[in-house]
Write an enzyme that holds these catalytic residues in place. Structure first.
Site, short mmCIF file in Angstrom:
data_model
loop_
_atom_site.label_atom_id
_atom_site.label_comp_id
_atom_site.label_asym_id
_atom_site.label_seq_id
_atom_site.Cartn_x
_atom_site.Cartn_y
_atom_site.Cartn_z
N GLU A 163 0.82 -1.21 0.00
CA GLU A 163 0.00 0.00 0.00
C GLU A 163 0.86 1.27 0.00
O GLU A 163 0.39 2.35 0.35
CB GLU A 163 -0.96 -0.01 1.19
CG GLU A 163 -1.95 -1.17 1.10
CD GLU A 163 -3.18 -1.01 1.96
OE1 GLU A 163 -3.30 -0.02 2.70
OE2 GLU A 163 -4.04 -1.90 1.89
N LYS A 222 -15.58 -1.73 2.83
CA LYS A 222 -14.86 -2.10 1.61
C LYS A 222 -15.93 -2.63 0.67
O LYS A 222 -16.51 -3.69 0.92
CB LYS A 222 -13.85 -3.21 1.90
CG LYS A 222 -12.59 -2.75 2.65
CD LYS A 222 -11.79 -3.97 3.04
CE LYS A 222 -10.39 -3.62 3.50
NZ LYS A 222 -9.75 -4.80 4.17
#
Ligand code: PGA
Ligand code: ZN
Length: 425
Positions: free
Chosen positions: A204, A336
């Site tokens: 990330e 999500k």
């Protein structure tokens, strides 16, 4: 109305296949969407359909692509995208198996997002504005990854994400500037430490480096905040994603970095010590996905002063969130969209959370694409916070850049500054 669905295999930020879709409307307007993919996935998430076999190590998505072209096209061609939930209801009806296991949540979500975008394009507006309607667009507070471990950085430390929240910032542009400064300062310190041969960029975009303990990572981050010129616990606070499901084995938690094996109550005590010794205001997945007793214990111990965010716990699922609300597990939910499968389903979770005083963090996945639709959803839905990774790697920066664009070009209201390092809502 939807005239045609086109679909193909694209690549995500880990070089793995993912589903891309174009929805073409009868008037000629069209819109695309590409879906993301997790690595530290919860076992209760909607199913990502993969081909198996030899291509891409079994991770091909040709079956899902074909499901878009045939089964999902059958379900949605002819529907009016302006009717907000019509497409998502038809997608749900096309696959009634749990977690969209038959056609694949990756296939279904790509159609759901591209349809919403096509509706916005047909209305001549952005997706954020289309969802939100009139009034200032609420820009969420960013949570920005600085140090990575767990499944995103080869297990260099046990905690998966150490993030900063620029709590005293009064615009999004200022918030991301502060976060970028902390990342640079922390990288600088990491490089100058003795014995640190490699500082790697994790999945990330955060820094991956070998440390001796999780506490050492927290100390490095606090030093990084200071080195960048900020006061920890005043200007900038810390958030953690422990992602404890990943190191839960046979009834206990293996902190491999430290060679310690903790019971659920001991892990909660450990995290409580981190929260009192460091300016931590948010902890995600403090214990494992099905350790409900541990979650309730953690919420009793820390919930008054710390956001306890359920990711693998809730998997963006209404029924699991309801159980959390009823039993007092967590006080915040990570949203999500691909854990759920449709925009409508994710929006239901967000509404249920807000109606019950749970805070919301809209989140990307560790495998992302350059597509930034997530930002428009977070803004349109009025999520308080957003988490998409670090300030490095273009699939992360694409999201921050979309927020910068919205703030520069639209009538917006930023979520900060937070009065006591804590969100107001
Ligand atoms: P994932 O990680 O996308 O690999 O599941 C993100 C998170 O745990 O928040
Ligand atoms: Zn998580």
């Amino acid at each position: 109305t939807i005239a045609e669905l086109i679909s193909w295999e694209a690549l995500d930020s880990r070089g793995r296949p993912t589903v891309a879709v174009r929805v073409v409307l009868s008037g000629g307007v069209s819109a695309n969407a590409c879906v993301p993919s997790g690595a530290s996935t919860g076992s209760h998430e909607a199913l990502e359909l993969r081909d198996g076999g030899g291509r891409y190590g079994g991770r091909g998505v040709r079956t899902a692509v074909n499901n878009v072209r045939v089964a999902l096209a059958d379900a949605v061609v002819g529907l009016d995208v302006a009717d907000r939930d019509a497409v998502d209801l038809a997608l749900r009806a096309a696959d009634t198996s749990p977690g969209f296991a038959k056609l694949g949540a990756n296939a279904i979500l790509a159609v759901s997002v591209a349809s919403a975008r096509a509706a916005a394009a047909a209305a001549g507006t952005s997706l954020a504005r289309h969802i939100r309607g009139d009034g200032p667009l609420p820009i969420p507070m960013p949570m920005v990854n600085i140090l990575s471990g767990g499944a995103h950085a080869g297990g260099l430390i046990d905690i998966q994400d150490l993030l900063v929240i620029p709590t005293a910032s009064s615009s999004f542009a200022e918030a991301i500037e502060w976060a970028a400064a902390v990342r640079e300062a922390t990288a600088d310190l990491a490089r100058h430490c003795a014995f640190r041969e490699a500082v790697l960029v994790a999945d990330e975009g955060g820094l991956g480096l070998a440390l001796d303990s999780n506490r050492e990572a927290l100390e490095l981050l606090v030093d990084g905040i200071v080195h960048a010129g900020f006061t920890p616990g005043e200007d900038v606070h810390i958030a953690l994603d422990v992602a404890a499901t990943e190191f839960y084995r046979d009834g206990a938690y293996d902190l491999a970095t430290e060679g310690r094996r903790l019971g659920s109550a001991e892990l909660v005590d450990e995290v409580r010590a981190w929260c009192s010794d460091f300016p931590v205001v948010s902890v995600e997945d403090v214990v494992a996905e099905d350790d409900w007793d541990g979650w309730i214990r953690a919420t009793e111990a820390l919930g008054a002063s710390v956001d306890l965010v359920g990711d693998d716990l809730f998997v963006t699922d209404v029924d699991r969130l309801k159980r959390g609300i009823e039993t007092g597990a967590a006080n915040s939910v990570l949203v999500k969209v691909n854990q759920n499968g449709t925009l409508m389903g994710a929006r239901e979770v967000l509404r249920l959370a807000h109606d019950n005083g749970y805070r919301t963090v809209v989140s990307a996945r560790s495998g992302e694409t350059e597509d930034a639709w997530l930002v428009d959803l977070a803004v349109g839905w009025g999520a308080g916070q957003i988490k998409v990774g670090s300030t490095h790697r273009s699939e992360r920066v694409a999201k921050w850049n979309r927020l910068l664009e919205l703030e520069a070009t639209e009538d917006t209201a930023f979520a900060g500054p937070w009065p006591d390092g804590r969100p107001t809502r």
